[in-house]
Design an enzyme around this catalytic site. Structure first.
Site, short mmCIF file in Angstrom:
data_model
loop_
_atom_site.label_atom_id
_atom_site.label_comp_id
_atom_site.label_asym_id
_atom_site.label_seq_id
_atom_site.Cartn_x
_atom_site.Cartn_y
_atom_site.Cartn_z
N ASP A 22 0.82 -1.21 0.00
CA ASP A 22 0.00 0.00 0.00
C ASP A 22 0.85 1.26 0.00
O ASP A 22 2.07 1.22 0.23
CB ASP A 22 -0.92 0.03 1.23
CG ASP A 22 -1.95 -1.08 1.22
OD1 ASP A 22 -2.23 -1.61 0.13
OD2 ASP A 22 -2.45 -1.42 2.29
N TYR A 71 5.14 -10.18 6.69
CA TYR A 71 5.24 -8.75 6.99
C TYR A 71 5.67 -8.57 8.44
O TYR A 71 5.36 -9.39 9.30
CB TYR A 71 3.89 -8.06 6.80
CG TYR A 71 3.54 -7.73 5.36
CD1 TYR A 71 3.81 -6.46 4.85
CD2 TYR A 71 2.95 -8.66 4.53
CE1 TYR A 71 3.48 -6.15 3.53
CE2 TYR A 71 2.62 -8.36 3.22
CZ TYR A 71 2.89 -7.10 2.73
OH TYR A 71 2.58 -6.78 1.44
#
Length: 247
Positions: free
Chosen positions: A57, A115
């Site tokens: 993002d 992540y």
């Protein structure tokens, strides 16, 4: 020929990974640099395709993003790495380039992604672009206990943004670890894949549980039911890093 790229980047000033017409993105910047290198090297060189393992993002960083380049060229992997790096801004670096099998696809061939989200327990002017500073004391044990509910194959529709009927919200989370040091709290999540904004919403909920504003069973409820209000707990993008892609 097909090449495998290992890329690291500071996503602060980019509108995410995916190439867009009217915005500066990581993929778009890399494609522009690659096309320039190929056009300068040989008239017979040809750019075909460049795809990443996933879309980070806006404002999200990568310690190790993986991508593949399909092109026609006589340049070696080391030459490609050096020449493309020379045309990239300092916020993007190609750490390694290697030849890949013709069947390799950065996204479709990936088995899992990991992540890591970085929380800072104190203000640090040198790290402000890369951490979320939390002033409240966090109950790490409560967070670790709540995180157990994330493990397995489950429907994470409550933790996704703009879910559609055509796209599955089922994700297999392999592991969640929460580690605390004197200055930092690191939340690492490994899964088959991730939905849009899923990691940030998971982190935001875990932080609220750590603060005591949400019960430790909130994740169980959010998985069992569709709770759109989870979006209000999204963590900011600057603390999130794509850490590893496994094949």
């Amino acid at each position: 020929m097909k090449f495998k790229f290992y890329i690291e980047y500071d996503g602060t000033n980019f509108s995410g990974w995916q190439k867009q017409k009217n915005a500066k993105t990581i993929q778009g910047t890399l494609i522009e640099a690659i096309e320039n290198v190929l056009s300068e090297n040989d008239k017979k060189d040809e750019f075909i395709d460049f795809q990443g393992s996933g879309r980070t993002d806006s404002g999200v960083h990568a310690i190790e993003q993986v991508a593949h380049l399909e092109c026609k060229t006589k340049l070696s992997p080391s030459q490609i790495r050096q020449k493309v790096n020379d045309k990239l801004p300092h916020s993007i670096n190609i750490s390694k380039v290697e030849k890949a099998d013709d069947r390799f696809h950065a996204r479709h061939s990936a088995k899992s992604r990991q992540y890591v989200y970085k929380l800072s327990k104190k203000r640090n002017p040198f790290q402000r672009k890369f951490v979320w500073t939390i002033k409240d004391n966090l109950n790490i044990l409560d967070m670790q206990e709540a995180a157990k509910s994330l493990i397995g194959k489950k429907d994470f529709i409550s933790f996704s943004d703009k879910p559609s009927k055509e796209k599955s919200t089922i994700v297999v989370i392999e592991s969640v670890t929460i580690e605390e040091s004197d200055e930092m709290v690191l939340i690492s999540i490994k899964a088959s894949h991730f939905l849009w904004k899923m990691v940030r919403r998971i982190v935001g909920v875990l932080v609220e549980i750590g603060k005591g504003t949400l019960d430790t069973n909130f994740i169980d409820i959010a998985i069992e039911e569709h709770i759109p209000e989870v979006s209000a707990y999204s963590a900011p993008s600057m603390g999130l890093f794509l850490q590893k892609v496994e094949y």
